[in-house]
Design a protein around this motif. Structure first.
Motif, PDB file in Angstrom:
ATOM      1  N   GLY A 277     -88.897  -3.837 -21.418  1.00 42.46           N
ATOM      2  CA  GLY A 277     -88.948  -4.619 -20.189  1.00 42.46           C
ATOM      3  C   GLY A 277     -89.609  -5.968 -20.409  1.00 42.46           C
ATOM      4  N   ARG A 278     -90.030  -6.213 -21.632  1.00 43.58           N
ATOM      5  CA  ARG A 278     -90.665  -7.490 -21.976  1.00 43.58           C
ATOM      6  C   ARG A 278     -89.681  -8.364 -22.733  1.00 43.58           C
ATOM      7  N   GLY A 279     -89.842  -9.650 -22.558  1.00 47.40           N
ATOM      8  CA  GLY A 279     -88.996 -10.579 -23.285  1.00 47.40           C
ATOM      9  C   GLY A 279     -87.581 -10.626 -22.731  1.00 47.40           C
ATOM     10  N   ARG A 280     -86.717 -11.190 -23.525  1.00 43.14           N
ATOM     11  CA  ARG A 280     -85.324 -11.360 -23.119  1.00 43.14           C
ATOM     12  C   ARG A 280     -84.609 -10.015 -23.017  1.00 43.14           C
ATOM     13  N   LYS A 281     -83.733  -9.897 -22.033  1.00 42.10           N
ATOM     14  CA  LYS A 281     -82.974  -8.663 -21.867  1.00 42.10           C
ATOM     15  C   LYS A 281     -82.026  -8.489 -23.056  1.00 42.10           C
ATOM     16  N   PRO A 282     -81.975  -7.284 -23.602  1.00 42.45           N
ATOM     17  CA  PRO A 282     -81.018  -7.034 -24.676  1.00 42.45           C
ATOM     18  C   PRO A 282     -79.588  -7.114 -24.138  1.00 42.45           C
ATOM     19  N   LYS A 283     -78.659  -7.332 -25.033  1.00 43.29           N
ATOM     20  CA  LYS A 283     -77.253  -7.457 -24.633  1.00 43.29           C
ATOM     21  C   LYS A 283     -76.747  -6.207 -23.926  1.00 43.29           C
ATOM     22  N   TRP A 284     -77.201  -5.044 -24.350  1.00 46.14           N
ATOM     23  CA  TRP A 284     -76.721  -3.827 -23.715  1.00 46.14           C
ATOM     24  C   TRP A 284     -77.206  -3.732 -22.265  1.00 46.14           C
ATOM     25  N   VAL A 285     -78.397  -4.269 -21.971  1.00 44.64           N
ATOM     26  CA  VAL A 285     -78.904  -4.285 -20.598  1.00 44.64           C
ATOM     27  C   VAL A 285     -78.097  -5.276 -19.767  1.00 44.64           C
ATOM     28  N   GLU A 286     -77.843  -6.447 -20.333  1.00 44.01           N
ATOM     29  CA  GLU A 286     -77.042  -7.455 -19.627  1.00 44.01           C
ATOM     30  C   GLU A 286     -75.635  -6.913 -19.334  1.00 44.01           C
ATOM     31  N   ALA A 287     -75.050  -6.212 -20.297  1.00 48.75           N
ATOM     32  CA  ALA A 287     -73.713  -5.640 -20.093  1.00 48.75           C
ATOM     33  C   ALA A 287     -73.757  -4.566 -19.009  1.00 48.75           C
ATOM     34  N   TRP A 288     -74.789  -3.759 -18.981  1.00 51.85           N
ATOM     35  CA  TRP A 288     -74.939  -2.708 -17.977  1.00 51.85           C
ATOM     36  C   TRP A 288     -74.989  -3.307 -16.572  1.00 51.85           C
ATOM     37  N   VAL A 289     -75.810  -4.351 -16.427  1.00 50.75           N
ATOM     38  CA  VAL A 289     -75.954  -5.004 -15.119  1.00 50.75           C
ATOM     39  C   VAL A 289     -74.660  -5.727 -14.740  1.00 50.75           C
ATOM     40  N   ALA A 290     -74.015  -6.349 -15.727  1.00 46.25           N
ATOM     41  CA  ALA A 290     -72.752  -7.074 -15.456  1.00 46.25           C
ATOM     42  C   ALA A 290     -71.650  -6.112 -15.015  1.00 46.25           C
ATOM     43  N   ASN A 291     -71.697  -4.877 -15.461  1.00 47.86           N
ATOM     44  CA  ASN A 291     -70.705  -3.870 -15.071  1.00 47.86           C
ATOM     45  C   ASN A 291     -71.083  -3.148 -13.777  1.00 47.86           C
ATOM     46  N   GLY A 292     -72.068  -3.690 -13.067  1.00 48.57           N
ATOM     47  CA  GLY A 292     -72.427  -3.123 -11.767  1.00 48.57           C
ATOM     48  C   GLY A 292     -73.541  -2.105 -11.813  1.00 48.57           C
ATOM     49  N   GLY A 293     -74.120  -1.871 -12.974  1.00 47.38           N
ATOM     50  CA  GLY A 293     -75.204  -0.903 -13.074  1.00 47.38           C
ATOM     51  C   GLY A 293     -76.520  -1.503 -12.586  1.00 47.38           C
ATOM     52  N   SER A 294     -77.444  -0.662 -12.276  1.00 52.23           N
ATOM     53  CA  SER A 294     -78.751  -1.086 -11.807  1.00 52.23           C
ATOM     54  C   SER A 294     -79.797  -0.807 -12.869  1.00 52.23           C
ATOM     55  N   LEU A 295     -80.801  -1.674 -12.955  1.00 55.94           N
ATOM     56  CA  LEU A 295     -81.896  -1.429 -13.898  1.00 55.94           C
ATOM     57  C   LEU A 295     -82.643  -0.142 -13.537  1.00 55.94           C
ATOM     58  N   ASP A 296     -82.669   0.176 -12.260  1.00 60.81           N
ATOM     59  CA  ASP A 296     -83.351   1.398 -11.827  1.00 60.81           C
ATOM     60  C   ASP A 296     -82.739   2.643 -12.462  1.00 60.81           C
TER      61      ASP A 296
END
Length: 105
Positions: free
Chosen positions: A82-101
């Motif tokens: 949760g620190r620093g820049r979001k990894p690509k897999w997190v960005e892809a998850w959010v871009a596909n409609g997923g939630s960080l929660d």
């Protein structure tokens, strides 16, 4: 020193000695200059460390690993603190409609 009279073996030996001697002399010269600077600063009423802003700093990291806060649901090897820049897999998850929660550990 007249090196024109030295043999090739003597020249090679001298060549190997030179770097160590240069290093030794540079270290000694740095010590001498630092001592001169300290003495000069002292005559003005200062310590050289005060002038240079050298302060004892507390080490930011004690070597403890930060706990993982987010983990990919299908690939448990993909983790993020949760620190620093979001990894690509997190960005892809959010871009596909997923939630960080949904990724919280």
């Amino acid at each position: 020193m007249d090196i024109s009279t030295l043999t090739v073996a003597q020249l090679r030996d001298l060549q190997q000695q030179i770097p160590a001697e240069i290093k030794r002399r540079e270290a000694q010269e740095k010590i001498n200059v630092l001592n001169e600077l300290r003495a000069f600063a002292k005559t003005r009423g200062y310590a050289i460390e005060d002038l240079l802003g050298k302060e004892t700093k507390v080490k930011a990291s004690t070597g403890n690993k930060v706990k993982v806060k987010y983990r990919h649901p299908q690939n448990v090897e993909l983790e993020w603190t949760g620190r620093g820049r979001k990894p690509k897999w997190v960005e892809a998850w959010v871009a596909n409609g997923g939630s960080l929660d949904n990724l919280l550990v």
